[in-house]
Enzyme design. Structure first.
Site, PDB file in Angstrom:
ATOM      1  N   ASP A   1      17.141  -9.241  12.210  1.00  0.00           N
ATOM      2  CA  ASP A   1      17.533 -10.432  12.960  1.00  0.00           C
ATOM      3  C   ASP A   1      17.261 -11.705  12.163  1.00  0.00           C
ATOM      4  O   ASP A   1      17.951 -12.729  12.350  1.00  0.00           O
ATOM      5  CB  ASP A   1      16.795 -10.495  14.296  1.00  0.00           C
ATOM      6  CG  ASP A   1      15.289 -10.386  14.140  1.00  0.00           C
ATOM      7  OD1 ASP A   1      14.838  -9.538  13.333  1.00  0.00           O
ATOM      8  OD2 ASP A   1      14.548 -11.138  14.813  1.00  0.00           O
TER       9      ASP A   1
ATOM     10  N   SER B   1     -30.924  36.438 -14.259  1.00  0.00           N
ATOM     11  CA  SER B   1     -29.667  36.992 -14.792  1.00  0.00           C
ATOM     12  C   SER B   1     -29.362  38.362 -14.207  1.00  0.00           C
ATOM     13  O   SER B   1     -29.446  39.373 -14.906  1.00  0.00           O
ATOM     14  CB  SER B   1     -29.699  37.036 -16.316  1.00  0.00           C
ATOM     15  OG  SER B   1     -30.895  37.561 -16.814  1.00  0.00           O
TER      16      SER B   1
END
Length: 626
Positions: A146, A531
């Site tokens: 507009d 480990s």
């Protein structure tokens, strides 16, 4: 008889630059679909009866005062056929990161453009983010039409800019809709002011979007476990999470990743009594036939022969949006949260950075700053059960977290997940460079020979006691020796690792490389490590022996009962009480060495005698190599 109407759920996210009118557009959608409570509408309506539509979605006080969106504001509205969840994402560049949040699970990205200014820097950035996140549908709203007097020519110019942008981000085209959000033109109702436009209104477009459910094939099953429960001692454990893809039925065979354990589903609970099949994206509680080890972060996948399995990845090529003021650089360490699993990750390389103006990729950036988008390679400390993002938007995405502040500092999508076996992968781009000083000459000049003594055994088995005594005896005899104690290593080079199986393997790999370097320099490296796995210890041995270095594996075979009686750190007591999980010897395995170079039990032993045995074997092996 009353008929229940089931509405489809569509998620959409709005994005664009500051003042493009996103909040007003959302307010218009809420208002014109009759989705606003009366008291909420009254609270933003002035004395003249005019509603401030933007205030309907700007929930934060700071947003209302500044007239901008700061956070992602979620709103809900519905039509007779669909329910909508709408995310109003910030337009200001400072808050671009929230676009990732709002669009991460959207079906549609609504890209707003001011008809007066056209495509801007943030428009490009948001379009690119929508494309990176794989949002299936992209629609452009040319707002404030507009304010250019509903000019068709101006709309056509902006439409062409949007089409060029769509091509840049990999989309064939994009629908553009001329809109005045403030007046309501072409939002819910068609506007008489744009007679030249014959396309759908925004709501008509949203109503027509085709929705596709997540993959429904059993072979595509992905169920990340979020919670493990046991309702009472008489029942089996239940594993709860949300199915992100595939289906799951009672009787299905499943595999638990990353462990690979298999079982069969014997019960499902979805809060629908009697249901025996669940589909994505339902949340379910699963009961398995076997009492196997399943925990938070594990993923249930199909155990069928035709199953499409994810990658057990340790390396990820990914696209990320960086959300922190502190730049991201190669080498940075950070926490990576993927589905329900959090691991540590290291930035291996920064590959590209996106230029927000041109959308071109800049190669090899030094860093990624706030709101930057780039591609990186991340190496994780343990396995991530991953898919590519274009295959699964849940298992193909992650967030990055600063471990110090616990702030979310990045969001990413996976381009390629890769399996990396620690210690086994080869690098073609780098080569080992031997020292210019020959080893034998170095050793002859310093009268020092290098070797590795690796002591392995259960916690509290006496490894460290023997290792300390061996180190002292060697040094007092005039040799250079250094003890690499497991705890000390985790204070330094392995401080980024946890105690998951993957992290433990990586820790042993690192120590194996350290012992090799020490031994090559003429130092007797003494590693005192639990480990527990033979495969990990084999990597350490192979690293040393491949370099022609003496490696002694010493198995400290003290029984677990004696270790638990000693328990100097209280680990066994904590494990027995359930406070500590994954203690080797209690609820984590220990693989006894099959052919150690030396083995002994420290129960009631004379430590000095054990030390003499270790040093005697070392000297014997060194003499044999001479």
């Amino acid at each position: 008889m009353t008929t229940t109407i089931t509405r489809q759920l569509l998620r959409l996210a709005t994005a664009g630059s500051v003042d493009d009118g996103k909040s007003t557009l959302i307010g218009r959608l809420l208002h014109d679909t009759g989705s606003l409570p009366t008291d909420h509408l009254d609270s933003v309506t002035d004395e003249d009866g005019v509603a401030d539509l933007a205030a309907l979605s700007d929930g934060l006080r700071a947003e209302r005062e500044q007239g901008i969106t700061i956070d992602v504001a979620y709103r809900f509205f519905s039509t007779p056929t669909r329910s909508y969840v709408l995310a109003d994402t910030p337009g200001h560049e400072r808050y671009t990161r929230n676009m990732f949040t709002g669009a991460s699970n959207a079906h549609v990205a609504v890209l707003l453009v001011d008809a007066r200014t056209g495509v801007l820097r943030q428009t490009r950035r948001h379009a690119r983010i929508a494309a990176l996140l794989g949002v299936p549908n992209l629609v452009a709203v040319v707002n404030k039409i507009d304010l250019v007097d509903f000019d068709e020519a101006r709309f056509a110019q902006v439409q062409e800019e949007l089409r060029a942008l769509a091509r840049q981000v990999g989309r064939e085209d994009v629908l553009a809709i001329p809109v005045s959000a403030k007046a309501g033109d072409n939002v819910v109702t068609r506007s008489e002011n744009t007679a030249w436009y014959d396309g759908p209104t925004l709501l008509e477009y949203l109503e027509g979007v085709e929705l596709h459910a997540p993959a429904t094939r059993t072979e595509e099953l992905r169920l990340p476990v979020q919670w493990v429960s046991r309702p009472d001692p008489q029942n089996r454990r239940r594993y709860t999470g949300r199915i992100s893809a595939g289906t799951l039925s009672v009787g299905d065979e499943v595999v638990v990743l990353p462990s690979g354990s298999k079982s069969t589903v014997i019960g499902l609970d979805t809060l629908d009594e009697g249901r025996i099949t669940a589909v994505a994206p339902l949340s379910v509680s699963v009961e398995l036939a076997d009492d196997i080890d399943v925990g938070r972060g594990d993923v249930l996948v199909s155990g069928g022969t035709q199953a499409h399995l994810p990658v057990l990845a340790r390396e990820l090529d990914a696209t990320i949006c960086w959300l922190s003021n502190t730049p991201l650089r190669a080498g940075d360490r950070i926490a990576l949260k993927h589905t329900s699993r959090t691991v540590r990750a290291t930035v291996q390389e920064l590959h590209t950075r996106l230029d927000p103006e041109t959308l071109d990729e800049q190669d090899s950036p030094v860093e990624l700053g706030l709101n930057d988008i780039g591609t990186v390679t991340l190496r994780t400390s343990s396995v991530v059960v991953a898919d590519t993002y274009d295959h699964n938007r849940d298992s193909g995405a992650f967030i990055l977290i600063d471990e110090q502040s616990n702030d979310t500092v990045g969001a990413g999508t996976i381009l390629e997940p890769r399996v990396v076996v620690p210690g086994e992968q080869t690098r073609n781009d780098i080569k080992w460079h031997p020292s210019s000083l020959e080893r034998q000459r170095r050793w002859a000049s310093t009268t020092q020979k290098g070797a590795t003594i690796w002591l392995t055994g259960l916690p509290a088995s006496g490894k460290s006691t023997v290792a300390v005594a061996v180190e002292r005896a060697l040094v007092e005899a005039g040799r250079t020796a250094y003890l690499l104690d497991g705890d000390n290593v985790r204070h330094g080079i392995s401080d980024d690792l946890g105690f998951s199986p993957g992290d433990r393997a990586e820790n042993i790999r690192r120590v194996g490389h350290l012992t090799r370097l020490f031994a090559d320099a003429g130092v007797v490296a003494i590693a005192s490590m639990v480990s527990p796995l033979r495969s990990d210890r084999a990597i350490a041995r192979a690293l040393n022996e491949a370099a022609g270095l003496t490696f002694l594996e010493v198995a400290v075979t003290t029984p677990v009962e004696e270790c638990e009686r000693r328990d100097p750190k209280g680990l066994y007591a904590r494990a027995r009480s359930g406070e500590l999980k994954g203690l080797t010897g209690i609820d984590a395995p220990y693989e006894t060495p099959e052919a150690p170079d030396l083995a002994f039990d420290t129960t009631g032993a004379d430590i000095s005698e054990l030390v003499e045995r270790v040093i005697a074997l070392l000297e014997e092996r060194e003499t044999a190599q001479t």
